[in-house]
Design a protein around this motif. Sequence first.
Motif, PDB file in Angstrom:
ATOM      1  N   GLU A 155       5.257  26.384  23.917  1.00 41.22           N
ATOM      2  CA  GLU A 155       5.789  26.266  25.283  1.00 41.22           C
ATOM      3  C   GLU A 155       6.329  24.864  25.541  1.00 41.22           C
ATOM      4  OE1 GLU A 155       7.087  27.162  28.958  1.00 41.22           O
ATOM      5  OE2 GLU A 155       6.298  28.616  27.521  1.00 41.22           O
ATOM      6  N   ASN A 156       5.622  23.853  25.079  1.00 44.55           N
ATOM      7  CA  ASN A 156       6.026  22.471  25.338  1.00 44.55           C
ATOM      8  C   ASN A 156       7.203  22.012  24.482  1.00 44.55           C
ATOM      9  OD1 ASN A 156       4.074  22.103  27.309  1.00 44.55           O
ATOM     10  ND2 ASN A 156       2.537  21.396  25.846  1.00 44.55           N
ATOM     11  N   ILE A 157       7.324  22.560  23.276  1.00 47.79           N
ATOM     12  CA  ILE A 157       8.380  22.106  22.370  1.00 47.79           C
ATOM     13  C   ILE A 157       9.627  22.968  22.462  1.00 47.79           C
ATOM     14  CG2 ILE A 157       8.984  21.683  19.943  1.00 47.79           C
ATOM     15  CD1 ILE A 157       7.004  19.647  21.151  1.00 47.79           C
ATOM     16  N   VAL A 158       9.485  24.293  22.554  1.00 44.48           N
ATOM     17  CA  VAL A 158      10.664  25.162  22.548  1.00 44.48           C
ATOM     18  C   VAL A 158      10.814  25.983  23.825  1.00 44.48           C
ATOM     19  CG1 VAL A 158      10.604  25.330  20.043  1.00 44.48           C
ATOM     20  CG2 VAL A 158       9.559  27.141  21.383  1.00 44.48           C
TER      21      VAL A 158
ATOM     22  N   GLU B  22      20.124  11.661  21.374  1.00 45.64           N
ATOM     23  CA  GLU B  22      18.966  12.474  21.685  1.00 45.64           C
ATOM     24  C   GLU B  22      19.071  13.835  20.998  1.00 45.64           C
ATOM     25  OE1 GLU B  22      18.880  12.888  25.951  1.00 45.64           O
ATOM     26  OE2 GLU B  22      20.043  14.735  25.877  1.00 45.64           O
ATOM     27  N   THR B  23      17.925  14.390  20.697  1.00 44.52           N
ATOM     28  CA  THR B  23      17.843  15.739  20.141  1.00 44.52           C
ATOM     29  C   THR B  23      16.584  16.380  20.692  1.00 44.52           C
ATOM     30  OG1 THR B  23      17.826  17.056  18.109  1.00 44.52           O
ATOM     31  CG2 THR B  23      16.569  15.034  18.063  1.00 44.52           C
ATOM     32  N   ASP B  24      16.607  17.691  20.860  1.00 46.75           N
ATOM     33  CA  ASP B  24      15.391  18.326  21.361  1.00 46.75           C
ATOM     34  C   ASP B  24      14.356  18.353  20.243  1.00 46.75           C
ATOM     35  OD1 ASP B  24      15.310  21.127  20.053  1.00 46.75           O
ATOM     36  OD2 ASP B  24      17.345  21.028  20.856  1.00 46.75           O
ATOM     37  N   PHE B  25      13.088  18.395  20.649  1.00 46.21           N
ATOM     38  CA  PHE B  25      11.997  18.262  19.680  1.00 46.21           C
ATOM     39  C   PHE B  25      11.918  19.437  18.700  1.00 46.21           C
ATOM     40  CE2 PHE B  25      10.192  14.876  22.358  1.00 46.21           C
ATOM     41  CZ  PHE B  25       9.969  13.960  21.348  1.00 46.21           C
ATOM     42  N   TYR B  26      12.398  20.605  19.095  1.00 47.56           N
ATOM     43  CA  TYR B  26      12.394  21.716  18.146  1.00 47.56           C
ATOM     44  C   TYR B  26      13.208  21.339  16.899  1.00 47.56           C
ATOM     45  CZ  TYR B  26      13.625  26.077  15.853  1.00 47.56           C
ATOM     46  OH  TYR B  26      13.819  27.044  14.902  1.00 47.56           O
ATOM     47  N   HIS B  27      14.425  20.839  17.110  1.00 51.50           N
ATOM     48  CA  HIS B  27      15.271  20.459  15.973  1.00 51.50           C
ATOM     49  C   HIS B  27      14.767  19.183  15.291  1.00 51.50           C
ATOM     50  CE1 HIS B  27      18.020  23.256  18.085  1.00 51.50           C
ATOM     51  NE2 HIS B  27      18.296  23.600  16.845  1.00 51.50           N
ATOM     52  N   TYR B  28      14.219  18.267  16.071  1.00 51.14           N
ATOM     53  CA  TYR B  28      13.642  17.034  15.522  1.00 51.14           C
ATOM     54  C   TYR B  28      12.541  17.373  14.519  1.00 51.14           C
ATOM     55  CZ  TYR B  28      10.752  12.768  15.554  1.00 51.14           C
ATOM     56  OH  TYR B  28      10.000  11.670  15.197  1.00 51.14           O
ATOM     57  N   PHE B  29      11.628  18.274  14.921  1.00 51.21           N
ATOM     58  CA  PHE B  29      10.532  18.648  14.025  1.00 51.21           C
ATOM     59  C   PHE B  29      11.008  19.527  12.877  1.00 51.21           C
ATOM     60  CE2 PHE B  29       7.682  17.772  17.779  1.00 51.21           C
ATOM     61  CZ  PHE B  29       7.084  16.656  17.206  1.00 51.21           C
ATOM     62  N   ARG B  30      11.929  20.427  13.165  1.00 47.40           N
ATOM     63  CA  ARG B  30      12.426  21.322  12.119  1.00 47.40           C
ATOM     64  C   ARG B  30      13.075  20.527  10.986  1.00 47.40           C
ATOM     65  NH1 ARG B  30      13.503  26.929  12.102  1.00 47.40           N
ATOM     66  NH2 ARG B  30      14.947  27.520  10.466  1.00 47.40           N
ATOM     67  N   GLN B  31      13.808  19.474  11.324  1.00 47.97           N
ATOM     68  CA  GLN B  31      14.428  18.629  10.302  1.00 47.97           C
ATOM     69  C   GLN B  31      13.381  17.940   9.435  1.00 47.97           C
ATOM     70  OE1 GLN B  31      16.950  16.123  12.681  1.00 47.97           O
ATOM     71  NE2 GLN B  31      18.567  17.647  12.834  1.00 47.97           N
ATOM     72  N   GLN B  32      12.184  17.780   9.983  1.00 47.52           N
ATOM     73  CA  GLN B  32      11.104  17.158   9.222  1.00 47.52           C
ATOM     74  C   GLN B  32      10.229  18.173   8.488  1.00 47.52           C
ATOM     75  OE1 GLN B  32       8.835  14.116  11.328  1.00 47.52           O
ATOM     76  NE2 GLN B  32      10.417  14.060  12.887  1.00 47.52           N
ATOM     77  N   GLY B  33      10.534  19.468   8.671  1.00 49.40           N
ATOM     78  CA  GLY B  33       9.750  20.495   7.997  1.00 49.40           C
ATOM     79  C   GLY B  33       8.552  20.970   8.791  1.00 49.40           C
ATOM     80  N   ILE B  34       8.574  20.774  10.102  1.00 51.76           N
ATOM     81  CA  ILE B  34       7.526  21.322  10.976  1.00 51.76           C
ATOM     82  C   ILE B  34       8.136  22.505  11.712  1.00 51.76           C
ATOM     83  CG2 ILE B  34       5.996  20.892  12.938  1.00 51.76           C
ATOM     84  CD1 ILE B  34       5.930  17.947  12.094  1.00 51.76           C
ATOM     85  N   MET B  35       7.632  23.699  11.418  1.00 53.28           N
ATOM     86  CA  MET B  35       8.219  24.930  11.934  1.00 53.28           C
ATOM     87  C   MET B  35       7.369  25.496  13.068  1.00 53.28           C
ATOM     88  SD  MET B  35      10.719  24.990   9.806  1.00 53.28           S
ATOM     89  CE  MET B  35      11.440  26.602  10.061  1.00 53.28           C
ATOM     90  N   ILE B  36       7.998  25.682  14.220  1.00 56.84           N
ATOM     91  CA  ILE B  36       7.362  26.272  15.396  1.00 56.84           C
ATOM     92  C   ILE B  36       8.194  27.485  15.793  1.00 56.84           C
ATOM     93  CG2 ILE B  36       6.709  25.874  17.814  1.00 56.84           C
ATOM     94  CD1 ILE B  36       6.730  22.810  17.040  1.00 56.84           C
TER      95      ILE B  36
END
Length: 201
Positions: free
Chosen positions: A24-27, A40-54
């Motif tokens: 809820e908080n990230i996506v 700026e980038t939203d955290f969903y894409h920020y984490f996805r680029q690092q290999g953290i999948m939500i």
Amino acid sequence: MKAKLEYLEVALSKILIIDERIQENIVGKERKKYRANEHETDFYHYFRQQGIMIPLIPVCDVEDHRNCDDAAHIDCADLNNTSFGKMETKGTPAFDLARFIEMHLDDSRFCVIHLGLLEKMLGENETKNSVAIHGLIEKLFNGRKGFEEKLIITSGRGTPDNLPEKVRYPFVPLAPIQNAVETVFDKYVLAKLLYNSRRTT
């Protein structure tokens, strides 16, 4: 040299996070933004680029979701839905979650899942003891090779009394995971937390 190897291990580790609050908080509708160097980038894409999948939240309603193109929803699972349905029923959160895991587990190092989601998948009238949770985990991960080495259970309720006993999956409280993802936005902090949980079980 050891520090460099450790950093490389973290950088290459793909992590699945299956938790309704973090989703809820990230996506969710009010996506947080990461800002640096006037970009700026939203955290969903920020984490996805690092290999953290939500998992993403589906944008269509349940009936449309049952009939829509699979490719458009391959990374979707509404973890905040109060009715999870059955894994065998296309378009239900349970079906979507099982598909998300199937798509991403093989090349992931960790799969963090909230115990409350497992309990929701059991349904209102089913017992939620450690035996039932273990059976559901076996079904959800469909006997995929090595999943026991990847699964970490989390909860915000302290150490629950219904964690599976047959296989002792690592347990990490939700608060430090949320801190790593939602407060300090740091994959290294998150990965170290998860690697350390392996050493204490």
